[in-house]
Design an enzyme around this catalytic site. Structure first.
Site, PDB file in Angstrom:
ATOM      1  N   HIS A 133       0.840  -1.197   0.000  1.00 23.76           N
ATOM      2  CA  HIS A 133       0.000   0.000   0.000  1.00 23.76           C
ATOM      3  C   HIS A 133       0.869   1.239   0.000  1.00 23.76           C
ATOM      4  O   HIS A 133       2.049   1.194   0.313  1.00 23.76           O
ATOM      5  CB  HIS A 133      -0.905   0.008   1.236  1.00 23.76           C
ATOM      6  CG  HIS A 133      -1.930  -1.061   1.227  1.00 23.76           C
ATOM      7  ND1 HIS A 133      -3.109  -0.942   0.555  1.00 23.76           N
ATOM      8  CD2 HIS A 133      -1.945  -2.286   1.778  1.00 23.76           C
ATOM      9  CE1 HIS A 133      -3.820  -2.056   0.698  1.00 23.76           C
ATOM     10  NE2 HIS A 133      -3.129  -2.884   1.448  1.00 23.76           N
ATOM     11  N   LYS A 137      -1.244   4.960   4.103  1.00 21.65           N
ATOM     12  CA  LYS A 137      -2.383   4.122   4.479  1.00 21.65           C
ATOM     13  C   LYS A 137      -2.461   4.023   6.001  1.00 21.65           C
ATOM     14  O   LYS A 137      -1.484   3.711   6.660  1.00 21.65           O
ATOM     15  CB  LYS A 137      -2.256   2.729   3.864  1.00 21.65           C
ATOM     16  CG  LYS A 137      -3.501   1.885   4.092  1.00 21.65           C
ATOM     17  CD  LYS A 137      -3.434   0.617   3.273  1.00 21.65           C
ATOM     18  CE  LYS A 137      -4.699  -0.192   3.328  1.00 21.65           C
ATOM     19  NZ  LYS A 137      -5.273  -0.439   4.618  1.00 21.65           N
TER      20      LYS A 137
END
Length: 139
Positions: A133, A137
């Site tokens: 990610h 995040k």
């Protein structure tokens, strides 16, 4: 019209859900809540289903509130282990009219990777799939 509440509405995924519901012809956002907002607004605004894109630290309290108040849920929040699933099943058993979907990942790439990994597993002794990610995040 389906009356939708969104938890984590100011986050990246939550705001995307708010936009998607606002652009749908058969749904309306009745509560867009985030950290510090009262879940009671969901009841006051008669939410029928709530999408939860919060954090692993808050999702279980949110689910308990939704289930005990008879509100259906769609959960995109991560962090569900066997203990959390068992607790959620117990809550749902006591409230059998409530529907709940826990989606471990909403990213099409991740869903495809899981499917491909399952198919490929029989051909390899070992393999590793990494889902990465962006650095901002939350969870």
């Amino acid at each position: 019209m389906i009356r939708v509440g969104v938890l984590g509405a100011r986050g990246k995924m939550g705001s995307t859900v708010v936009d998607a519901v606002n652009n749908a012809t058969d749904m309306e956002v009745v509560s867009a809540l985030d950290l510090g907002d009262s879940l009671e607004a969901l009841v006051a605004n008669k939410a029928e289903v709530v999408v939860d894109f919060t954090t692993p630290d808050s999702v279980m309290a949110n689910l308990e509130f939704l289930i005990t108040h008879g509100i259906h849920g769609v959960v995109g929040t991560t962090g569900f282990d066997d203990v959390r699933i068992a607790h959620t099943k117990k809550l749902l058993a006591a409230n059998p009219k409530v529907g709940l979907l826990i989606a471990p990942n909403f990213a099409i790439g991740a869903v495809l990777m899981m499917e491909f990994a399952e198919k490929a597993a029989r051909y390899f002794e070992s393999a590793e799939i990494i889902e990465l990610h962006h650095p901002e995040k939350v969870d």
